[in-house]
Design an enzyme around this catalytic site. Structure first.
Site, PDB file in Angstrom:
ATOM      1  CG  ASP A 239      -5.430  26.154 -44.674  1.00 22.40           C
ATOM      2  OD1 ASP A 239      -5.793  25.285 -45.031  1.00 22.40           O
ATOM      3  OD2 ASP A 239      -6.204  26.975 -45.317  1.00 22.40           O
ATOM      4  CG  HIS A 240      -2.369  20.139 -42.414  1.00 17.17           C
ATOM      5  ND1 HIS A 240      -1.148  20.003 -42.949  1.00 17.17           N
ATOM      6  CD2 HIS A 240      -2.419  18.897 -41.520  1.00 17.17           C
ATOM      7  CE1 HIS A 240      -0.703  18.849 -42.695  1.00 17.17           C
ATOM      8  NE2 HIS A 240      -1.250  18.273 -41.717  1.00 17.17           N
ATOM      9  NE  ARG A 241      -7.809  24.818 -46.796  1.00 20.40           N
ATOM     10  CZ  ARG A 241      -8.838  25.774 -47.262  1.00 20.40           C
ATOM     11  NH1 ARG A 241      -9.740  25.502 -48.058  1.00 20.40           N
ATOM     12  NH2 ARG A 241      -8.909  27.023 -46.848  1.00 20.40           N
TER      13      ARG A 241
END
Length: 305
Positions: free
Chosen positions: A275-277
Site C-alpha cells: 500500500d503506497h499510502r
C-alpha cells in the site's frame, strides 16, 4: 518436450485439470512407444503422391482421430457464495488501495539443498516440507524487522495501526474458490511447525471443514503461483493489511558466481505488493532485499530470526 521427441500433442490423452496435458501425460505417451519418427508424416505423404494413394492427411485422420474438445459453456451462471465474497473483496481492495509491486528474484540453491536434506526427516513426522514453509518463516522475520509491512491503516484518522502479532495468511486454492487461512505467530514457530500447519489448513480448506476463526486475524499474506509454474504477478492486498508477497516458481537458470563464471543456478521469483499510502518504494525494496537474504541461505535465516 513434445517437439524434441517428435510427438503430436493431439495424440496424447490429457489427465490434467480442464483437459490440460501434463508432463506426466507426455512422458507416459513417450514411454509407451507410440510416438513416430519425425520423418513418418512427410514420408507417408511422399509415398501417397508417388503411388496415387489416399492423401496422407486423410490417413492420419483415420489412424488417430483427435479427442473431441469439450463443449463451450453458454448462458449465465450465478456466482457461488464464495465467489461472490471474493469478487466483492477484490473489487474493494483494488479500488481503494494504491498498490505498488516490486518484482525481484533470488538465487536459492542453498535453500533447495536444505529442503532436500530435511525432506525425508519431515516426511517421517508426516509433514510435507514445502518451499512455502520457508517463505512464510522468512516473511514473518521480514515483517518483524520492517513493522510497517505488518500494519494497517485507519485512513479516516490518518493513523498507522501496528500489530503486536505477526500472523501470516496463506492463500489456498480450492474448487470453490480462494481461501486465506492463517499461521498465527509465525515468527515464533519453527519451519517444520509452519509446514505442518500449512498442510493441515490446506486439507481443511479442500475438505470444506475450515473454520472462520482460522481465516481471521492475518497481518500479512503470501500468495503462491509457483506450484503452477507461474513467475511474477501482482497479487491484490488482503483484508486490512498493507502488503502481500507473491511467490513464483524456482527455475534453473544461468547465473554468475562469485568468481565471474556462468553456472546453473536456482532462481526464485518474488513479487511484493504494498500500500503506497504507507510504504514507499525504497522501503519496499529494502524489505524485499532482506527477505531475499534469508531465502538465499537458510542457515542465515535460523541465525537471524
Amino acid at each position: 518436450m513434445a517437439y524434441e521427441n517428435n510427438v503430436d500433442l493431439a495424440d496424447v490423452q490429457p489427465t490434467g485439470r480442464h483437459g490440460h496435458i501434463t508432463l506426466a501425460d507426455l512422458q507416459s505417451y513417450i514411454d509407451s512407444g507410440q510416438k513416430q519418427p519425425a520423418q513418418t508424416v512427410s514420408q507417408t505423404a511422399e509415398t501417397a503422391v508417388q503411388n496415387s494413394q489416399v492423401p496422407a492427411a486423410s490417413q492420419t485422420q483415420q489412424a488417430a482421430a483427435p479427442t473431441p474438445a469439450p463443449a463451450l459453456k453458454e448462458g449465465r451462471v450465478d456466482f457461488t457464495p464464495v465467489r461472490r465474497a471474493i469478487a466483492k473483496a477484490m473489487s474493494h481492495q483494488n479500488e481503494t488501495i494504491p498498490t505498488v509491486t516490486n518484482f525481484d528474484q533470488v538465487e536459492v540453491s542453498k535453500l533447495v539443498e536444505h529442503r532436500k536434506h530435511f525432506k525425508q526427516q519431515a516426511a517421517d513426522q508426516d509433514i510435507k516440507l514445502t518451499y512455502l514453509a520457508y517463505v512464510v518463516k522468512a516473511l514473518a522475520a521480514t515483517a518483524k524487522k520492517f513493522p510497517d509491512l505488518n500494519a494497517s491503516i485507519d485512513i479516516d484518522k490518518f493513523q498507522t495501526i501496528y500489530h503486536d502479532q505477526i500472523n501470516v495468511g496463506v492463500a489456498v486454492n480450492a474448487p470453490s474458490g480462494l481461501f486465506v487461512p492463517v499461521i498465527f505467530d509465525a515468527d515464533r514457530k519453527s519451519i517444520l511447525t509452519i509446514a505442518k500447519e500449512i498442510q493441515d489448513l490446506a486439507a481443511a480448506v479442500r475438505s470444506g471443514s475450515i473454520k472462520a476463526a482460522q481465516m481471521q486475524g492475518s497481518t500479512i499474506t503470501v500468495s503462491n503461483v509457483g506450484s503452477a509454474r507461474g513467475s511474477w504477478f501482482t497479487p491484490i492486498i488482503n483484508g486490512k493489511e498493507v502488503a502481500i508477497l507473491g511467490l513464483g516458481t524456482i527455475a534453473k537458470e544461468p547465473v554468475i558466481d562469485k568468481n565471474g563464471a556462468i553456472v546453473a543456478g536456482q532462481l526464485m521469483k518474488l513479487s511484493l505488493s504494498y500500500d503506497h499510502r504507507l510504504i514507499d518504494g525504497m522501503l519496499g525494496q529494502q524489505a524485499l532485499n532482506y527477505l531475499k537474504s534469508l531465502l538465499a541461505d537458510p542457515e542465515y535465516m535460523l541465525m537471524e530470526v
